[in-house]
Design an enzyme around this catalytic site. Structure first.
Site, PDB file in Angstrom:
ATOM      1  N   ARG A  28     -67.489 -29.358  32.680  1.00  0.00           N
ATOM      2  CA  ARG A  28     -66.154 -29.965  32.691  1.00  0.00           C
ATOM      3  C   ARG A  28     -65.121 -28.962  33.201  1.00  0.00           C
ATOM      4  NH1 ARG A  28     -68.346 -33.185  28.000  1.00  0.00           N
ATOM      5  NH2 ARG A  28     -68.045 -31.508  26.504  1.00  0.00           N
ATOM      6  N   ASP A  35     -65.194 -47.040  31.444  1.00  0.00           N
ATOM      7  CA  ASP A  35     -66.385 -47.128  30.609  1.00  0.00           C
ATOM      8  C   ASP A  35     -66.556 -48.580  30.191  1.00  0.00           C
ATOM      9  OD1 ASP A  35     -68.136 -44.792  28.970  1.00  0.00           O
ATOM     10  OD2 ASP A  35     -68.208 -46.794  28.076  1.00  0.00           O
ATOM     11  N   ASP A  69     -71.139 -39.484  35.264  1.00  0.00           N
ATOM     12  CA  ASP A  69     -71.788 -38.899  34.086  1.00  0.00           C
ATOM     13  C   ASP A  69     -72.404 -40.019  33.249  1.00  0.00           C
ATOM     14  OD1 ASP A  69     -72.598 -37.241  32.018  1.00  0.00           O
ATOM     15  OD2 ASP A  69     -70.641 -37.236  31.038  1.00  0.00           O
ATOM     16  N   CYS A 101     -78.759 -36.630  32.324  1.00  0.00           N
ATOM     17  CA  CYS A 101     -79.062 -35.954  31.056  1.00  0.00           C
ATOM     18  C   CYS A 101     -80.452 -36.307  30.548  1.00  0.00           C
ATOM     19  CB  CYS A 101     -78.014 -36.303  29.998  1.00  0.00           C
ATOM     20  SG  CYS A 101     -77.904 -38.072  29.626  1.00  0.00           S
TER      21      CYS A 101
END
Length: 410
Positions: free
Chosen positions: A227, A265, A314, A354
């Site tokens: 970040r 989101d 992300d 991830c």
């Protein structure tokens, strides 16, 4: 090795022996040839090769595909309280050294990477959030948790206000454990806090962390320095932050001087939290928020004039098993191709995965395919991984999971 051992023996196959000798700490069910009678789940056992050579000692669980998780390869170790105290000391000392001023909010224990298999501990200022993901660690938590509090208090002058257990994860069932969550009660701790919220500061940005309801243990600590890398190049940019969650990448971009950041989101709950974080950090004037499916949004943006010169991707892990990896690759390729098409020449793309199963080779191959489909070239600025409080053991591939790239579209 001592001739008399107090721990029962397990004999493993040549394949299992070879894997342990390469440095990996797990023995799978199919690699067990023989075991002594009356071994109980959670017991410490000695592991031997077919030829009778000692390979290490670990936690046994007959419920799990991972039958044994090694604790030590030293035949002289005694698995008493002093042994575990030293393990915790070493892990915490490492974080205090490598994290510096970021020690206030970091991962203190990272399971196998700290030779404490199945134990995860995150520190959020004066709260600890723990996950015990192996049967053996669950049995020993009443020994381990007070030790954590004592080490932090006595050696680092940190007063822990509460320990919250986030054992609400499916992997517990694979270990024969129930899914639970709640405050951990012990005489070494004060009465647990009334609120499950605590405040942390990361990269100069304040966050309210909900240890009860937040994703994983409440906040994703592993992207801390990624970040910061975004903040360094965001000045003057119009940024689209996809899968923003609590807004952390978007906030870093705004704090770094972005002209404007739009954070998206699918969850209204996390968008509300991201908006809250913008407000408490005084960044709301340069930020906007939208509840939307990112896949749909990226498709819709194709029909509009280009307005972004930086896009951040992300996403959550699209796969948590090898069986679904092809579906995951398709999802990653779709969003990355769309983002590359939306950016102008000279624009910037930050993208990551991830998922451990989406390994670096697969991820890089997917990015090549996405760039080809988008008709662009990628100029790599940075290739990064998880922050150093999530250390990677090179002999344990499972400890390496985060891939993070920043490119300029050329």
């Amino acid at each position: 090795m001592k001739t008399t051992r107090e721990w029962k023996q397990v004999t493993i196959t040549k394949k299992g022996t070879k894997k342990l000798q390469s440095g990996h700490p797990w023995v799978y069910e199919g690699e067990v040839l023989a075991l002594e009678a009356n071994i109980q789940n959670g017991d410490i056992v000695d592991v031997f090769s077919e030829k009778g050579s000692y390979q290490g000692s670990g936690l046994y669980n007959g419920n799990s595909r991972i039958r044994i998780r090694l604790l030590s390869r030293n035949a002289n170790d005694r698995f008493d309280e002093d042994f575990f105290y030293r393990r915790l000391q070493h892990a915490i000392s490492y974080r205090a050294t490598v994290m510096g001023e970021d020690f206030d909010a970091c991962r203190l224990i990272f399971g196998e990477a700290d030779y404490l298999p199945g134990l995860t501990v995150d520190r959020f200022h004066d709260l600890l959030v723990v996950q015990t993901l192996s049967y053996g660690m669950e049995q020993r938590k009443d020994m381990l948790f007070p030790m954590l509090v004592k080490i932090l208090r006595d050696e680092y002058h940190v007063a822990i206000r509460g320990i919250y257990e986030r054992n609400d994860v499916g992997i517990r069932k694979l270990e024969g454990l129930e899914k639970t969550k709640g405050w951990y009660e012990h005489s070494v701790l004060p009465k647990h806090p009334e609120s499950c919220l605590t405040c942390i500061v990361e990269n100069g940005i304040s966050y309210d962390v909900d240890v009860e309801n937040g994703q994983k243990t409440g906040f994703f600590l592993d992207q801390k320095y990624n970040r910061a890398a975004i903040a360094r190049i965001a000045k003057g940019k119009h940024v689209l932050d996809c899968f923003t969650h609590t807004g952390s990448f978007a906030l870093n971009a705004a704090k770094g001087g972005a002209a404007h950041v739009h954070a998206v989101d699918i969850s209204q709950t996390v968008i509300d939290m991201a908006q809250h974080h913008a407000d408490i950090n005084g960044l709301q004037e340069r930020m906007s928020f939208e509840t939307a499916d990112v896949f749909d949004l990226l498709k819709a943006l194709k029909k509009q004039p280009r307005v972004y010169d930086m896009i951040i991707l992300d996403p959550p892990a699209f796969t948590k098993s090898r069986e679904t990896i092809s579906h995951a690759v398709k999802g990653y390729r779709e969003i990355n191709t769309a983002a590359m098409k939306l950016l102008p020449r000279g624009g910037y793309l930050a993208t990551c995965s991830c998922s451990h199963f989406m390994n670096e080779g697969l991820f890089k191959s997917m990015l090549h395919e996405a760039a080809l489909a988008a008709g662009v070239s990628l100029r790599q600025i940075e290739a990064r991984q998880q922050s150093c409080d999530h250390p990677i053991l090179w002999n344990v591939p499972e400890t390496s999971y985060l891939k993070f790239y920043i490119f300029q579209i050329a």
